[in-house]
Design an enzyme around this catalytic site. Structure first.
Site, PDB file in Angstrom:
ATOM      1  CG  LEU A   1     -21.122 -78.768  44.330  1.00  0.00           C
ATOM      2  CD1 LEU A   1     -20.727 -77.419  44.919  1.00  0.00           C
ATOM      3  CD2 LEU A   1     -20.786 -79.888  45.303  1.00  0.00           C
ATOM      4  CG  ASP A   2     -27.548 -82.061  45.462  1.00  0.00           C
ATOM      5  OD1 ASP A   2     -27.339 -82.714  44.429  1.00  0.00           O
ATOM      6  OD2 ASP A   2     -27.731 -82.564  46.581  1.00  0.00           O
ATOM      7  NE  ARG A   3     -32.718 -75.344  42.159  1.00  0.00           N
ATOM      8  CZ  ARG A   3     -33.440 -74.472  42.853  1.00  0.00           C
ATOM      9  NH1 ARG A   3     -33.051 -73.212  42.945  1.00  0.00           N
ATOM     10  NH2 ARG A   3     -34.540 -74.844  43.458  1.00  0.00           N
TER      11      ARG A   3
END
Length: 495
Positions: free
Chosen positions: A204-206
């Protein structure tokens, strides 16, 4: 510099000890060839351990503390290690530092070398005029600082013999990258939940929160990864976007191109990779809409870029809902800027808000080829190294001006004076960590050679570390994992 896992040490004999039988079975050490007069010996490269895993020694590098709704990491000493890159062969250390690592003037690198923090083939190197050779092994001891993340805990949704499934808070990277190491899901799970040697199934994106799966074994990872590659994994996200999203289902199939891997920016472009996202509105409160997102592919920032293109960016997206994209904020792919101008505008906008840490980017990320100007046009120079060997950032160091005062830190003004300060610390401090080893007291000390120690940065607020995009559900052939709907996605929610 690329971090390399430690090489394997001598193994025990059949009885569990390292006795004579083990020594007798060991192959004879290769003979050193005769060196010409003045020639420097370079040991053969070590065999590296396969895979990446983190253990007790890594987790003990530093500690966490919580302040103002943030999880913070105490600064700590860390070794960056790398073998000599092909393009470095025949070049001096001074030339490599001055052309590829320009976050600091050469004087600061010389000071770090004189302090014993630069080692070549495990021997201290004081002279940066040393010419590099193939298989040279460099080690730099740096004083490492990590940006804060939200103090919100990682919730474990499922743990069994095969998988660990968590609800990831926004602002946490999945694994070590850039300036983040201990403030990552992998490290927190290992340090606080004793969950180690996990295999990443998806990322997942940060800034994205929600369902995140890890496999406990390579076999499980391979099995689920096959479902991912066969697109048998159903993914459902929820987000809150600007404006009144259409009631009818919306399908976006615009191709997405990566503008910058360093900064992490993408846009719609005919030359990009094909992708598809289905959107369905769940609610509208008169200002913003909650939208269900069903990505059929897994391109970088796919949901965020498609929503921006449609004209409904995520409310608090720190990249795709910024003025830098123009009056329409990138709607319909209208940007009217070159990629370089866009990146510069994004960084300037965040600099003005003192919020670069929210992105984990820096001004130097704008010019990925600047460090290669002296390399000519050789294709070997295009793969620039992204780690500042003194500050220990996998992304180049942030702007060297103090954001509060606009002054250049003292480290850049007089590195020799800071080296003298370091010597005094060695003489007067009972802490023995100035040689790069890690200990409880040393992790809290300020380092006279560390540029980050000279700079006062504004902490982000917990609110700044939340983006309204959440992975709600992941479903495969044999499993389905869900998290709770976030508070900001409730129908009657108002900011």
């Amino acid at each position: 510099m690329t971090e390399l896992p430690p090489g394997p040490g001598p193994g025990p004999g059949p009885d569990g000890g390292g006795g004579e039988e083990a020594e007798a079975a060991a192959p004879p050490a290769p003979k050193k060839r005769r060196l010409a007069a003045g020639e420097r010996y370079v040991p053969p490269p070590r065999k590296l351990n396969s895979g990446v895993s983190f253990g007790a020694a890594h987790f003990a590098e530093t500690t966490y503390y919580f302040e103002g709704g943030l999880r913070k990491v105490r600064p700590y000493y860390f070794d960056f290690r790398t073998y000599c890159k092909g393009r470095w062969v025949g070049r001096s250390l001074a030339h490599v530092f001055s052309t590829e690592f320009r976050a600091q003037p050469l004087a600061c690198y010389r000071a770090a070398a004189r302090a014993g923090r630069l080692r070549l083939n495990e021997q201290p190197v004081r002279d940066l005029d040393t010419v590099l050779k193939n298989n040279d092994f460099l080690r730099n001891t740096v004083h490492r600082h990590e940006p804060p993340v939200t103090a919100q805990p990682i919730q474990i949704l499922v743990e069994d013999d095969e998988v660990v499934v968590v609800d990831k808070p926004s602002s946490l990277p999945v694994h070590p990258c850039g300036r983040f190491r201990h403030n990552t899901v992998i490290f927190i799970l290992g340090k606080e939940h004793n969950l180690k040697e996990l295999h990443t199934i998806h990322r997942l994106d940060r800034m994205t929160s929600g369902v995140l799966m890890f496999a406990k074994t390579a076999e499980v990872s391979k099995r689920i990864d096959e479902q991912v590659r066969q697109r048998q994994l159903e993914k459902e996200y929820v987000c809150r976007v600007v404006g009144e999203f259409p009631e009818n289902e919306v399908v976006c199939e615009e191709p997405i191109l990566v503008v910058s891997y360093k900064v992490g920016v993408c846009r719609v472009d005919p030359k990009g990779k094909s992708c598809k996202t289905i959107f369905q509105r769940l609610s509208y409160n008169g200002k913003t809409s909650v939208v269900k997102c069903l990505p059929h592919t897994g391109r970088t920032h796919q949901i965020r870029v498609h929503l921006q293109y449609l004209g409904y960016p995520i409310v608090n997206d720190p990249i795709y809902n910024m003025k830098a994209w123009g009056p329409e904020r990138g709607k319909g792919g209208k940007i009217d800027k070159t990629d370089e101008e866009l990146l510069k505008a994004l960084v300037e906008e965040h600099r003005s808000k003192q919020s670069l840490d929210v992105l984990g980017i820096s001004e130097e990320d704008l010019n990925p080829t600047a460090e290669n100007k002296e390399c000519g046009n050789s294709s070997d120079c295009t793969d620039s190294v992204a780690v500042d060997p003194i500050n220990g950032n996998s992304c180049p160091a942030e702007d060297t001006k103090d954001p509060e005062r606009g002054e250049i830190p003292a480290c850049l003004q007089n590195c020799d004076a800071n080296l003298e300060t370091l010597e005094k610390h060695k003489e007067t401090s009972s802490c023995e960590n100035w040689d790069g080893s890690v200990g409880e007291k040393g992790s809290e000390e300020k380092d006279p050679l560390c540029m980050e120690c000279k700079i006062s940065r504004r902490d982000p607020s917990p609110k700044e570390l939340v983006m309204y995009l959440h992975a709600l559900r992941y479903k495969g052939a044999e499993f389905e994992y869900c998290s709770k709907m976030p508070e900001w996605a409730m129908e009657d929610w108002e900011e």
